[in-house]
Design a protein around this motif. Structure first.
Motif, PDB file in Angstrom:
ATOM      1  N   VAL A  35       0.860  -1.182   0.000  1.00  0.00           N
ATOM      2  CA  VAL A  35       0.000   0.000   0.000  1.00  0.00           C
ATOM      3  C   VAL A  35       0.899   1.235   0.000  1.00  0.00           C
ATOM      4  O   VAL A  35       1.784   1.366   0.851  1.00  0.00           O
ATOM      5  CB  VAL A  35      -0.927   0.016   1.234  1.00  0.00           C
ATOM      6  CG1 VAL A  35      -1.781   1.275   1.246  1.00  0.00           C
ATOM      7  CG2 VAL A  35      -1.807  -1.233   1.249  1.00  0.00           C
ATOM      8  N   PRO A  36       0.704   2.149  -0.941  1.00  0.00           N
ATOM      9  CA  PRO A  36       1.583   3.328  -1.010  1.00  0.00           C
ATOM     10  C   PRO A  36       1.494   4.186   0.253  1.00  0.00           C
ATOM     11  O   PRO A  36       0.511   4.153   0.987  1.00  0.00           O
ATOM     12  CB  PRO A  36       1.048   4.086  -2.236  1.00  0.00           C
ATOM     13  CG  PRO A  36       0.268   3.090  -3.015  1.00  0.00           C
ATOM     14  CD  PRO A  36      -0.291   2.121  -2.021  1.00  0.00           C
ATOM     15  N   GLU A  37       2.534   4.964   0.464  1.00  0.00           N
ATOM     16  CA  GLU A  37       2.536   5.934   1.558  1.00  0.00           C
ATOM     17  C   GLU A  37       1.416   6.961   1.347  1.00  0.00           C
ATOM     18  O   GLU A  37       0.906   7.111   0.231  1.00  0.00           O
ATOM     19  CB  GLU A  37       3.887   6.648   1.614  1.00  0.00           C
ATOM     20  CG  GLU A  37       5.046   5.754   2.026  1.00  0.00           C
ATOM     21  CD  GLU A  37       4.926   5.282   3.473  1.00  0.00           C
ATOM     22  OE1 GLU A  37       4.508   6.084   4.331  1.00  0.00           O
ATOM     23  OE2 GLU A  37       5.244   4.108   3.735  1.00  0.00           O
ATOM     24  N   PRO A  38       1.006   7.657   2.415  1.00  0.00           N
ATOM     25  CA  PRO A  38      -0.076   8.639   2.265  1.00  0.00           C
ATOM     26  C   PRO A  38       0.202   9.657   1.168  1.00  0.00           C
ATOM     27  O   PRO A  38       1.338  10.079   0.949  1.00  0.00           O
ATOM     28  CB  PRO A  38      -0.125   9.311   3.649  1.00  0.00           C
ATOM     29  CG  PRO A  38       0.376   8.245   4.582  1.00  0.00           C
ATOM     30  CD  PRO A  38       1.445   7.510   3.814  1.00  0.00           C
ATOM     31  N   SER A  39      -0.853  10.044   0.478  1.00  0.00           N
ATOM     32  CA  SER A  39      -0.728  10.978  -0.640  1.00  0.00           C
ATOM     33  C   SER A  39      -0.250  12.350  -0.168  1.00  0.00           C
ATOM     34  O   SER A  39      -0.552  12.795   0.946  1.00  0.00           O
ATOM     35  CB  SER A  39      -2.077  11.131  -1.344  1.00  0.00           C
ATOM     36  OG  SER A  39      -2.503   9.903  -1.884  1.00  0.00           O
ATOM     37  N   GLY A  89      -0.967  11.914  -7.954  1.00  0.00           N
ATOM     38  CA  GLY A  89       0.269  11.282  -7.534  1.00  0.00           C
ATOM     39  C   GLY A  89       0.101   9.815  -7.199  1.00  0.00           C
ATOM     40  O   GLY A  89      -0.923   9.193  -7.487  1.00  0.00           O
ATOM     41  N   ALA A  90       1.134   9.255  -6.562  1.00  0.00           N
ATOM     42  CA  ALA A  90       1.196   7.810  -6.366  1.00  0.00           C
ATOM     43  C   ALA A  90       0.985   7.390  -4.915  1.00  0.00           C
ATOM     44  O   ALA A  90       1.465   6.346  -4.485  1.00  0.00           O
ATOM     45  CB  ALA A  90       2.547   7.293  -6.857  1.00  0.00           C
ATOM     46  N   GLY A  91       0.261   8.155  -4.135  1.00  0.00           N
ATOM     47  CA  GLY A  91       0.034   7.816  -2.743  1.00  0.00           C
ATOM     48  C   GLY A  91      -1.279   7.095  -2.516  1.00  0.00           C
ATOM     49  O   GLY A  91      -1.951   6.638  -3.444  1.00  0.00           O
ATOM     50  N   SER A  92      -1.656   6.981  -1.234  1.00  0.00           N
ATOM     51  CA  SER A  92      -2.934   6.370  -0.862  1.00  0.00           C
ATOM     52  C   SER A  92      -3.700   7.333   0.041  1.00  0.00           C
ATOM     53  O   SER A  92      -3.105   8.081   0.821  1.00  0.00           O
ATOM     54  CB  SER A  92      -2.708   5.040  -0.137  1.00  0.00           C
ATOM     55  OG  SER A  92      -1.977   5.223   1.061  1.00  0.00           O
TER      56      SER A  92
END
Length: 343
Positions: A35-39, A89-92
């Motif tokens: 799971v990506p880091e926070p956006s 972007g690539a966050g979550s």
């Protein structure tokens, strides 16, 4: 299974997967290993205008999950509002929206999911409540990026005599799912749940609905249509449950899809669970190619094959779009769909 928890804890083990019956065709656990880091925060003032901006009196923008939203329409009010959920972007990130339409009030909610090219993981949770006799039309344009993972889950509660109309349009993503669950009280309440998915390339779109009729004299009308091509995948899951004692329920569900290439795929599961006797319920489901006879007749009239295919496909999904009550939104949706059919 807890998508919001998976994003909060950065824990992919909490993601829904193919062992969860309602998620077997939209497996997130097998797809998202990390799971990506926070956006990164995004200033809503820097995102420009949405497709419905000129139709509304106010617009609520949630960019990368920053901040919860509460929309209230008081008794006697009639509002047209925009809700924009953006992923950059690539966050979550997660977002929570509450919508309350008081008894006798009216709301048109024009909702968009707007994603860029980043490999984001996004979850939106909506809680929608309609008072007795309230009217709400919800129109959703889900335009996520090709590498995005986006899930929207709405819980809708209707009051007696309420009128709820919904049209969801999806263009797919790496994984895209719009789910709506409705608690239907009967009592003369009316529900329309429509949807269109237009999916190309390697995109994946999932339209899932669950309606539970708990009281007498309720109406549900549902029409969903899909068009898939290239290596895309469309998923439709519709379930209508008529509880014991929910007599005189009138519930109709239709799903029809066109597959325009050999490697495209459609998975459909329409379901009726009926525990009452005095009801009028039905469902229909078809998946196939364009009507070759109609295509032949169009070409006999001098219409080139590519144009004929386009016209027939637009007419196929047009039956759903024509059911949108808001004239301005209907025009924008028709253009949005045409762009995706020809793109």
């Amino acid at each position: 299974m807890n998508l919001a928890g998976a994003i909060r804890d950065l824990d992919p083990a909490q993601l829904p997967g193919k062992r969860d019956e309602d998620w077997r065709w939209t497996d997130l656990r097998g797809l998202v290993r990390v799971v990506p880091e926070p956006s990164t925060p995004v200033d809503p003032r820097d995102v420009g205008q949405g497709p419905f901006e000129h139709l509304v009196s106010a617009s609520y923008v949630v960019a990368n999950g920053a901040g919860d939203v509460r929309i209230e329409v008081a008794a006697g009010e009639d509002k047209t509002l925009a809700l924009r959920l953006l992923s950059r972007g690539a966050g979550s990130h997660t977002a929570r929206v509450e919508v309350e339409v008081a008894a006798g009030a009216r709301l048109t909610l024009l909702e968009t999911y707007e994603g860029d090219t980043g490999g984001y993981v996004a979850h939106a949770s909506l809680a929608v409540s309609l008072g007795d006799g309230a009217v709400l039309e919800r129109i959703v344009l889900a335009a996520d990026g090709a590498e995005g993972v986006s899930v929207s889950e709405a819980e809708v509660r209707l009051g007696a005599g309420a009128d709820y109309g919904q049209t969801v349009l999806l263009s797919g993503a790496r994984r895209q799912r719009v789910e709506t669950r409705v608690a239907h009280p009967g009592g003369g309440a009316k529900l329309r749940l429509d949807g269109v998915y237009l999916v190309a390339d390697k995109r994946h779109a999932d339209l899932t609905t669950v309606v539970t009729h708990d009281g007498t004299d309720g109406v549900t009308m549902q029409m969903a249509k899909g068009v898939v091509r290239d290596q895309a995948r469309g998923v439709f899951q519709g379930r209508i449950v008529v509880a014991r004692g929910a007599d005189r329920t009138d519930a109709r569900m239709e799903h029809h899809a066109l597959i325009l290439s050999d490697r495209a795929e459609v998975d459909a599961k329409p379901e009726l669970e009926i525990y009452a006797d005095d009801v009028a319920c039905s469902h229909g489901n078809t998946v196939g190619a364009l009507d070759e006879d109609a295509l032949f007749y169009a070409r006999q009239r001098g219409i080139p094959e590519a144009q004929a295919r386009g016209l027939l496909t637009e007419a196929f999904i047009g039956e759903v779009i024509d059911r949108i009550a808001h004239e301005g939104a209907r025009g924008i949706v028709r253009l949005w769909a045409a762009e995706r059919l020809t793109g």
